[in-house]
Design an enzyme around this catalytic site. Structure first.
Site, short mmCIF file in Angstrom:
data_model
loop_
_atom_site.label_atom_id
_atom_site.label_comp_id
_atom_site.label_asym_id
_atom_site.label_seq_id
_atom_site.Cartn_x
_atom_site.Cartn_y
_atom_site.Cartn_z
N VAL A 45 4.59 6.61 -1.78
CA VAL A 45 4.05 5.27 -1.59
C VAL A 45 2.84 5.20 -2.53
O VAL A 45 1.81 5.81 -2.27
CB VAL A 45 3.64 5.02 -0.12
CG1 VAL A 45 2.98 3.65 0.04
CG2 VAL A 45 4.86 5.15 0.79
N PRO A 46 3.02 4.51 -3.67
CA PRO A 46 2.10 4.68 -4.81
C PRO A 46 0.75 3.98 -4.69
O PRO A 46 0.43 3.06 -5.44
CB PRO A 46 2.92 4.11 -5.97
CG PRO A 46 3.77 3.06 -5.33
CD PRO A 46 4.11 3.61 -3.97
N CYS A 47 -0.10 4.46 -3.80
CA CYS A 47 -1.43 3.90 -3.65
C CYS A 47 -2.30 4.14 -4.90
O CYS A 47 -3.27 3.42 -5.13
CB CYS A 47 -2.11 4.44 -2.41
SG CYS A 47 -2.25 6.23 -2.34
N HIS A 48 -1.90 5.11 -5.71
CA HIS A 48 -2.66 5.40 -6.94
C HIS A 48 -2.54 4.27 -7.96
O HIS A 48 -3.32 4.20 -8.89
CB HIS A 48 -2.19 6.73 -7.56
CG HIS A 48 -0.76 6.76 -7.93
ND1 HIS A 48 0.24 7.05 -7.01
CD2 HIS A 48 -0.13 6.53 -9.11
CE1 HIS A 48 1.41 7.01 -7.62
NE2 HIS A 48 1.22 6.69 -8.89
#
Length: 157
Positions: A119-122
């Protein structure tokens, strides 16, 4: 709950999950013993994560089961909509979720994301284009964004 510790270019990652899906991936700042035999329930997650780091995978096909509030779940689903190699601001993410005034709550939920990289929070940055807080540390965030960038930086020397 099954768990595995695997080596990545950014440190040891801890994966946790059960028959309902992958519940957590985190990067550790401590030395943990690498898991020699990956539990069957986590094999696909480890395989896909390795492909990501090898530059062979741009999205993940895994059953996810993170624990969080309804609002956090909504934000994490929104994060899944950010394409590989792209970034959005916290404000843009808040708008896409239907509440421009929830930007601080969106940022807080983003920071509680239990599924590092998957889950690409970056991919969420400040409105000014600068890197902002990241649970894994800004150096890791920078590395991940450069890893996903379609334009690779060339060395001058």
């Amino acid at each position: 709950m099954e768990e595995a510790f695997v080596n990545t270019p950014l440190g040891i990652a801890k994966l946790e999950g059960d028959s309902l899906g992958l519940s957590s991936i985190s990067v550790l700042n401590t030395k943990e013993r690498i898991t020699q035999i990956i539990p069957e329930l986590l094999e696909d997650a480890v395989y896909q994560l390795n492909e990501y780091f090898e530059g062979k995978r741009t999205d993940f096909d895994l059953t996810l089961n993170p624990s969080g509030t309804d609002f956090q779940q909504k934000v994490w689903k929104g994060l899944l909509e950010i394409p590989f190699g792209k970034t959005v601001s916290y404000l843009q993410l808040s708008k896409s979720l239907g509440d421009v005034k929830a930007v601080r709550a969106v940022a807080a939920a983003n920071g509680k994301n239990p599924l590092w990289i998957i889950v690409p929070c970056h991919r969420v940055i400040g409105s000014d284009g600068l890197l902002t807080g990241y649970a894994g540390g800004l150096l890791r965030k920078k590395w991940l964004l450069e890893h996903e960038s379609p334009v690779k930086q060339q060395s001058l020397f």
